[in-house]
Design a protein around this motif. Structure first.
Motif, PDB file in Angstrom:
ATOM      1  N   SER A  96      -9.377 -12.459  -0.008  1.00  0.00           N
ATOM      2  CA  SER A  96      -9.711 -11.153  -0.593  1.00  0.00           C
ATOM      3  C   SER A  96      -8.447 -10.331  -0.844  1.00  0.00           C
ATOM      4  CB  SER A  96     -10.656 -10.377   0.328  1.00  0.00           C
ATOM      5  OG  SER A  96     -10.972  -9.112  -0.220  1.00  0.00           O
ATOM      6  N   ALA A  97      -7.830 -10.546  -2.005  1.00  0.00           N
ATOM      7  CA  ALA A  97      -6.612  -9.807  -2.365  1.00  0.00           C
ATOM      8  C   ALA A  97      -6.952  -8.677  -3.322  1.00  0.00           C
ATOM      9  CB  ALA A  97      -5.599 -10.750  -3.005  1.00  0.00           C
ATOM     10  N   GLU A  98      -6.058  -7.688  -3.387  1.00  0.00           N
ATOM     11  CA  GLU A  98      -6.257  -6.592  -4.326  1.00  0.00           C
ATOM     12  C   GLU A  98      -4.917  -5.965  -4.697  1.00  0.00           C
ATOM     13  OE1 GLU A  98      -7.507  -2.623  -2.082  1.00  0.00           O
ATOM     14  OE2 GLU A  98      -8.842  -4.292  -1.542  1.00  0.00           O
ATOM     15  N   ILE A  99      -4.925  -5.247  -5.818  1.00  0.00           N
ATOM     16  CA  ILE A  99      -3.726  -4.551  -6.295  1.00  0.00           C
ATOM     17  C   ILE A  99      -3.692  -3.176  -5.638  1.00  0.00           C
ATOM     18  CG2 ILE A  99      -2.530  -3.674  -8.331  1.00  0.00           C
ATOM     19  CD1 ILE A  99      -4.291  -5.697  -9.968  1.00  0.00           C
ATOM     20  N   VAL A 100      -2.569  -2.836  -5.019  1.00  0.00           N
ATOM     21  CA  VAL A 100      -2.437  -1.552  -4.331  1.00  0.00           C
ATOM     22  C   VAL A 100      -1.256  -0.795  -4.931  1.00  0.00           C
ATOM     23  CG1 VAL A 100      -2.126  -0.382  -2.117  1.00  0.00           C
ATOM     24  CG2 VAL A 100      -3.384  -2.552  -2.224  1.00  0.00           C
ATOM     25  N   SER A 101      -1.531   0.345  -5.526  1.00  0.00           N
ATOM     26  CA  SER A 101      -0.486   1.161  -6.144  1.00  0.00           C
ATOM     27  C   SER A 101       0.012   2.226  -5.175  1.00  0.00           C
ATOM     28  CB  SER A 101      -1.022   1.837  -7.410  1.00  0.00           C
ATOM     29  OG  SER A 101      -1.400   0.862  -8.372  1.00  0.00           O
ATOM     30  N   GLY A 102       1.217   2.726  -5.443  1.00  0.00           N
ATOM     31  CA  GLY A 102       1.761   3.823  -4.648  1.00  0.00           C
ATOM     32  C   GLY A 102       2.028   3.463  -3.204  1.00  0.00           C
ATOM     33  N   VAL A 103       2.429   2.222  -2.951  1.00  0.00           N
ATOM     34  CA  VAL A 103       2.714   1.800  -1.575  1.00  0.00           C
ATOM     35  C   VAL A 103       3.957   2.530  -1.070  1.00  0.00           C
ATOM     36  CG1 VAL A 103       3.253  -0.159  -0.071  1.00  0.00           C
ATOM     37  CG2 VAL A 103       1.692  -0.457  -2.005  1.00  0.00           C
ATOM     38  N   SER A 104       3.882   3.050   0.126  1.00  0.00           N
ATOM     39  CA  SER A 104       4.984   3.801   0.713  1.00  0.00           C
ATOM     40  C   SER A 104       6.180   2.891   0.995  1.00  0.00           C
ATOM     41  CB  SER A 104       4.535   4.451   2.027  1.00  0.00           C
ATOM     42  OG  SER A 104       5.636   4.824   2.822  1.00  0.00           O
ATOM     43  N   GLU A 105       7.350   3.309   0.500  1.00  0.00           N
ATOM     44  CA  GLU A 105       8.561   2.535   0.787  1.00  0.00           C
ATOM     45  C   GLU A 105       8.889   2.545   2.279  1.00  0.00           C
ATOM     46  OE1 GLU A 105      11.900   3.524  -1.631  1.00  0.00           O
ATOM     47  OE2 GLU A 105      10.924   2.889  -3.505  1.00  0.00           O
ATOM     48  N   THR A 106       8.470   3.576   2.969  1.00  0.00           N
ATOM     49  CA  THR A 106       8.691   3.641   4.421  1.00  0.00           C
ATOM     50  C   THR A 106       7.960   2.499   5.119  1.00  0.00           C
ATOM     51  OG1 THR A 106       8.908   6.044   4.319  1.00  0.00           O
ATOM     52  CG2 THR A 106       8.440   5.078   6.473  1.00  0.00           C
ATOM     53  N   ASP A 107       6.719   2.243   4.697  1.00  0.00           N
ATOM     54  CA  ASP A 107       5.955   1.144   5.295  1.00  0.00           C
ATOM     55  C   ASP A 107       6.564  -0.206   4.940  1.00  0.00           C
ATOM     56  OD1 ASP A 107       3.903   2.569   6.686  1.00  0.00           O
ATOM     57  OD2 ASP A 107       2.933   3.002   4.770  1.00  0.00           O
ATOM     58  N   VAL A 108       6.986  -0.362   3.686  1.00  0.00           N
ATOM     59  CA  VAL A 108       7.617  -1.621   3.265  1.00  0.00           C
ATOM     60  C   VAL A 108       8.895  -1.858   4.061  1.00  0.00           C
ATOM     61  CG1 VAL A 108       8.718  -2.847   1.360  1.00  0.00           C
ATOM     62  CG2 VAL A 108       6.625  -1.530   0.953  1.00  0.00           C
ATOM     63  N   MET A 109       9.706  -0.822   4.208  1.00  0.00           N
ATOM     64  CA  MET A 109      10.962  -0.953   4.947  1.00  0.00           C
ATOM     65  C   MET A 109      10.693  -1.312   6.411  1.00  0.00           C
ATOM     66  SD  MET A 109      14.190  -1.048   5.014  1.00  0.00           S
ATOM     67  CE  MET A 109      14.726  -0.373   3.461  1.00  0.00           C
ATOM     68  N   ALA A 110       9.661  -0.732   6.989  1.00  0.00           N
ATOM     69  CA  ALA A 110       9.330  -1.046   8.380  1.00  0.00           C
ATOM     70  C   ALA A 110       9.010  -2.527   8.554  1.00  0.00           C
ATOM     71  CB  ALA A 110       8.157  -0.180   8.848  1.00  0.00           C
ATOM     72  N   VAL A 111       8.253  -3.083   7.594  1.00  0.00           N
ATOM     73  CA  VAL A 111       7.895  -4.504   7.642  1.00  0.00           C
ATOM     74  C   VAL A 111       9.138  -5.371   7.456  1.00  0.00           C
ATOM     75  CG1 VAL A 111       6.645  -6.334   6.435  1.00  0.00           C
ATOM     76  CG2 VAL A 111       5.487  -4.186   6.964  1.00  0.00           C
ATOM     77  N   LEU A 112       9.986  -4.996   6.502  1.00  0.00           N
ATOM     78  CA  LEU A 112      11.220  -5.770   6.248  1.00  0.00           C
ATOM     79  C   LEU A 112      12.136  -5.732   7.466  1.00  0.00           C
ATOM     80  CD1 LEU A 112      12.010  -4.674   2.565  1.00  0.00           C
ATOM     81  CD2 LEU A 112      11.302  -6.962   3.318  1.00  0.00           C
ATOM     82  N   GLU A 113      12.304  -4.557   8.047  1.00  0.00           N
ATOM     83  CA  GLU A 113      13.204  -4.441   9.206  1.00  0.00           C
ATOM     84  C   GLU A 113      12.688  -5.237  10.399  1.00  0.00           C
ATOM     85  OE1 GLU A 113      13.574  -0.216   9.663  1.00  0.00           O
ATOM     86  OE2 GLU A 113      15.455  -0.156   8.493  1.00  0.00           O
ATOM     87  N   ALA A 114      11.367  -5.201  10.602  1.00  0.00           N
ATOM     88  CA  ALA A 114      10.793  -5.952  11.727  1.00  0.00           C
ATOM     89  C   ALA A 114      10.960  -7.452  11.523  1.00  0.00           C
ATOM     90  CB  ALA A 114       9.308  -5.613  11.863  1.00  0.00           C
ATOM     91  N   ALA A 115      10.979  -7.891  10.266  1.00  0.00           N
ATOM     92  CA  ALA A 115      11.083  -9.327   9.976  1.00  0.00           C
ATOM     93  C   ALA A 115      12.518  -9.817   9.941  1.00  0.00           C
ATOM     94  CB  ALA A 115      10.388  -9.635   8.645  1.00  0.00           C
ATOM     95  N   THR A 116      13.489  -8.915   9.993  1.00  0.00           N
ATOM     96  CA  THR A 116      14.894  -9.337   9.948  1.00  0.00           C
ATOM     97  C   THR A 116      15.568  -9.220  11.316  1.00  0.00           C
ATOM     98  OG1 THR A 116      15.476  -7.116   9.159  1.00  0.00           O
ATOM     99  CG2 THR A 116      15.293  -8.843   7.513  1.00  0.00           C
ATOM    100  N   HIS A 117      14.817  -8.896  12.333  1.00  0.00           N
ATOM    101  CA  HIS A 117      15.391  -8.777  13.687  1.00  0.00           C
ATOM    102  C   HIS A 117      14.912  -9.903  14.586  1.00  0.00           C
ATOM    103  CE1 HIS A 117      15.819  -4.204  12.791  1.00  0.00           C
ATOM    104  NE2 HIS A 117      16.893  -4.870  12.419  1.00  0.00           N
TER     105      HIS A 117
END
Length: 366
Positions: free
Chosen positions: A345-366
């Motif tokens: 069940s995928a969907e298109i999500v607009s206006g995603v917060s860059e803060t949330d994206v950065m949090a996911v990226l940072e958690a995955a690079t440590h």
């Protein structure tokens, strides 16, 4: 593998007058009577690479007997999907004297298919081309749907055209020579199709993961056919990605950024998609769209299939976010991502917060 015609699966991509068949099975490159009928003129340019051509060009050449044709080879790898090579391909068509009823034949993986299709779209504003994918990834994804293009230093596939093939000839015998890493990268695209819109197929993949790892013929054909059937339906409903087709990009915004940051050498496309899907699942979980159990199932399946699940060491989250801002799906300067509400069940999500994206990226690079 058997070469019986009865083992060939046929899936039609229904686009009215531009509909075309996808043939999946063994022995198809040598089944010249099947695909030669798709060539309408006297000229053909076979675009391939220096790895695939020595293995399979002779089989294709037999089917082109009597035509005025020539091969055009590029070096192997994503780094060679460039404007410079498109220019060289167009010069080769000119040298051939190719007319508007000429055909470009793409013999290779996704890089060859994308470049060949874009060259065909450009020559005389569009001539025929036939996809002959030789990698699992190109069989289940890039050869179907008419997306063509080339890369720029700024990002992947930023230049391209929608140009549908006349036919797709997916000869699974070519997978016998595919390196293990390339094969597994193709499985990532199979998983992606199930993750987007087919929970039952996802469960089937969980059950047959070891058989797919062993490249068993029947499960392999079944997996390819199910993924192609799903994608063909989406393409028929939304050919130029105005809505539903964007769902096929689950994991791609993250994945393309990873590929670009790694200069197209650190990760194969399918590997980037695997890591990207998992990052999209983690972001979905963070936004309250999905459960931790969904992320765990995806993580487990990707690992069972031998795919990477972590951002390569040394990549900078800030650089990855900057690359994600260039993604073609973004609108009005805001991130527009494909996320999910769990398996199937995928969907298109607009206006995603860059803060949330950065949090996911940072958690995955440590």
């Amino acid at each position: 593998m058997s070469t019986l015609a009865s083992s060939v699966r046929i899936i039609d991509v229904a686009l009215g007058a531009r509909s075309y068949p996808v043939w999946i099975g063994p022995g198809l490159l040598a089944d010249t009577a099947r695909w030669r009928a798709m060539l309408r003129g006297r000229h053909a340019l076979v675009i391939s690479n220096t790895t695939v051509a020595p293995l399979y060009l002779d089989r294709v050449a037999e089917g082109l007997d009597g035509l005025h044709w020539s091969p055009f080879l590029i070096d192997d790898g994503e780094a060679h999907k460039t404007f410079a090579n498109v220019g060289r391909a167009l010069e080769a068509l000119a040298q051939l004297g190719a007319t508007r009823d000429a055909c470009v034949v793409a013999l290779g993986g996704g890089v060859v298919g994308d470049l060949a299709g874009f060259s065909a779209a450009c020559w005389m504003r569009g001539i025929d081309f036939i996809q002959m994918p030789t990698t699992l990834l190109s069989m289940v994804d890039s050869s179907v749907g008419g997306k063509t293009g080339v890369n720029l230093p700024a990002g992947k596939n930023l230049v391209g055209a929608f140009h549908q093939p006349r036919a797709v000839v997916a000869d699974i015998d070519t997978l016998a020579t595919l390196p293990d890493r390339e094969y597994r990268a193709g499985l990532a695209e199979v998983v992606k199709g199930a993750a987007i819109g087919d929970a039952a197929f996802f469960a089937w993949l969980e059950q047959h993961a070891e058989a797919l790892n062993a490249r068993e013929t029947a499960p392999l054909i079944e997996a390819i056919a199910r993924k192609v059937h799903y994608k063909a339906g989406v393409v028929a409903r939304d050919e130029t990605e105005q809505g539903e087709r964007a769902l096929l990009n689950l994991g791609h915004t993250f994945g393309h950024a990873l590929e670009t940051a790694g200069k197209y050498t650190a990760l194969l496309h399918g590997e980037g998609v695997a890591v990207g899907m998992l990052l999209a699942a983690k972001l979905s979980e963070r936004l309250g769209m999905s459960e931790v159990g969904d992320t765990a199932r995806l993580h487990r399946l990707l690992e069972t299939l031998g795919l990477p699940t972590a951002i390569p060491r040394g990549m900078d989250p800030e650089q990855l976010l900057a690359l994600m801002r260039l993604d073609k799906k973004n609108l009005a300067g805001t991130l527009r991502l494909i996320l999910w509400r769990g398996v199937g069940s995928a969907e298109i999500v607009s206006g995603v917060s860059e803060t949330d994206v950065m949090a996911v990226l940072e958690a995955a690079t440590h």
